[in-house]
Design an enzyme around this catalytic site. Sequence first.
Site, PDB file in Angstrom:
ATOM      1  N   TYR A  53       0.067   8.876   1.412  1.00  0.00           N
ATOM      2  CA  TYR A  53       0.481   7.612   2.029  1.00  0.00           C
ATOM      3  C   TYR A  53       1.687   7.782   2.953  1.00  0.00           C
ATOM      4  O   TYR A  53       1.840   7.028   3.916  1.00  0.00           O
ATOM      5  CB  TYR A  53       0.719   6.546   0.954  1.00  0.00           C
ATOM      6  CG  TYR A  53      -0.587   6.033   0.413  1.00  0.00           C
ATOM      7  CD1 TYR A  53      -1.347   5.118   1.134  1.00  0.00           C
ATOM      8  CD2 TYR A  53      -1.118   6.521  -0.775  1.00  0.00           C
ATOM      9  CE1 TYR A  53      -2.576   4.677   0.670  1.00  0.00           C
ATOM     10  CE2 TYR A  53      -2.346   6.092  -1.247  1.00  0.00           C
ATOM     11  CZ  TYR A  53      -3.076   5.169  -0.519  1.00  0.00           C
ATOM     12  OH  TYR A  53      -4.299   4.746  -0.977  1.00  0.00           O
ATOM     13  N   HIS A 106      -5.669  -5.896   1.379  1.00  0.00           N
ATOM     14  CA  HIS A 106      -5.609  -4.584   0.733  1.00  0.00           C
ATOM     15  C   HIS A 106      -4.190  -4.030   0.660  1.00  0.00           C
ATOM     16  O   HIS A 106      -3.999  -2.838   0.433  1.00  0.00           O
ATOM     17  CB  HIS A 106      -6.531  -3.597   1.463  1.00  0.00           C
ATOM     18  CG  HIS A 106      -7.976  -3.919   1.293  1.00  0.00           C
ATOM     19  ND1 HIS A 106      -8.962  -3.482   2.174  1.00  0.00           N
ATOM     20  CD2 HIS A 106      -8.629  -4.646   0.350  1.00  0.00           C
ATOM     21  CE1 HIS A 106     -10.143  -3.931   1.777  1.00  0.00           C
ATOM     22  NE2 HIS A 106      -9.961  -4.636   0.678  1.00  0.00           N
ATOM     23  N   CYS A 133      13.236   2.414  -8.915  1.00  0.00           N
ATOM     24  CA  CYS A 133      12.980   1.028  -8.503  1.00  0.00           C
ATOM     25  C   CYS A 133      14.324   0.320  -8.334  1.00  0.00           C
ATOM     26  O   CYS A 133      15.205   0.451  -9.192  1.00  0.00           O
ATOM     27  CB  CYS A 133      12.140   0.327  -9.565  1.00  0.00           C
ATOM     28  SG  CYS A 133      12.073  -1.476  -9.396  1.00  0.00           S
ATOM     29  N   THR A 173     -15.242  -4.227  11.504  1.00  0.00           N
ATOM     30  CA  THR A 173     -15.432  -3.867  10.102  1.00  0.00           C
ATOM     31  C   THR A 173     -16.895  -3.555   9.844  1.00  0.00           C
ATOM     32  O   THR A 173     -17.784  -4.160  10.441  1.00  0.00           O
ATOM     33  CB  THR A 173     -14.934  -4.986   9.164  1.00  0.00           C
ATOM     34  OG1 THR A 173     -15.188  -4.621   7.803  1.00  0.00           O
ATOM     35  CG2 THR A 173     -15.580  -6.317   9.472  1.00  0.00           C
TER      36      THR A 173
END
Length: 229
Positions: A53, A106, A133, A173
Site C-alpha cells: 500500500y 472501498h 496509533c 468499472t
Amino acid sequence: MKRIVILTGAGISAESGLGTFRDVGGLWSQYDLEEVATPQGFARNPALVHDFYNARRANMLDAAPNAAHAALARLEAEYPGEVLLVTQNVDDLHERAGSKNVLHMHGALSGAVCAACDHRWPAPRAMDPAAPCPACTAPRARPDIVWFGEMPFHMDEIGHALARADLFVSIGTSGEVYPAAGFVDEARACGVETLEINLEPSLVPGLFDRVIAGPATQAVPDWVAEVLA
C-alpha cells in the site's frame, strides 16, 4: 431538480497512470491478493501489506487528476440538481480535481485506521507497521481500505441515494465486483434511468438504457458538456 448518482471504477483513473486489477505486469500482478488485501494476510505479515500500500500510495501521490475527473468536478459545481459520486477507487483524484460530494466505498489510501481501537487519521506517504496509533498507542495501524471479506463503506447511504436518483451513471468499472456491480439493478428496480460510460460495453447487453463507449478522458467531458448544455 434531478438527482444524479455516479459510480466510478478503476477505468477513470487508468489514464492518470494508476493501474487496475487486470493490468498485465502492473502492481497488482506482482502480489498474491490473499497476502496483501485480506485481514488474514495483514495478521500474517503486516510489513508486506504496508509495502504494497505504500507503493500504491506513492503512485497516487505522484499522479494527477485527468480530464474525466475534472469534468465530474465541473458537473457537481455547475449542475442545478444534486450530484453524488460513489467511487470504488481508493485514490484521491476526484477530490484533487475539485469534487466534494464523494463516497469512497472501498476506503482511501490517504487514510489510516487502528486495527485495535478503530481510530482513524490521515496516512503518511509511507506507513510503518511499528508506528503507534495516535489514540491507543498500539502498533496496529493499517491502511483505511476495505479488504476482501470486509463490508464496503456507506452502503446504506448509497442505497438511499440510488432509490431517490433520476439518473445512475457507471463510469470505468467492469461491472463484475459486487456489491457495486448490483447498483444498476437497484437503480433499474426503482425506475431510474441508467447510463454506462466505459471503454467497452459491459458483458450483459441491455443492462443500461444508454451506453457511451470510449476513453474516459474523452467520453466523460463530452457527456458532461451535453448535460450542462
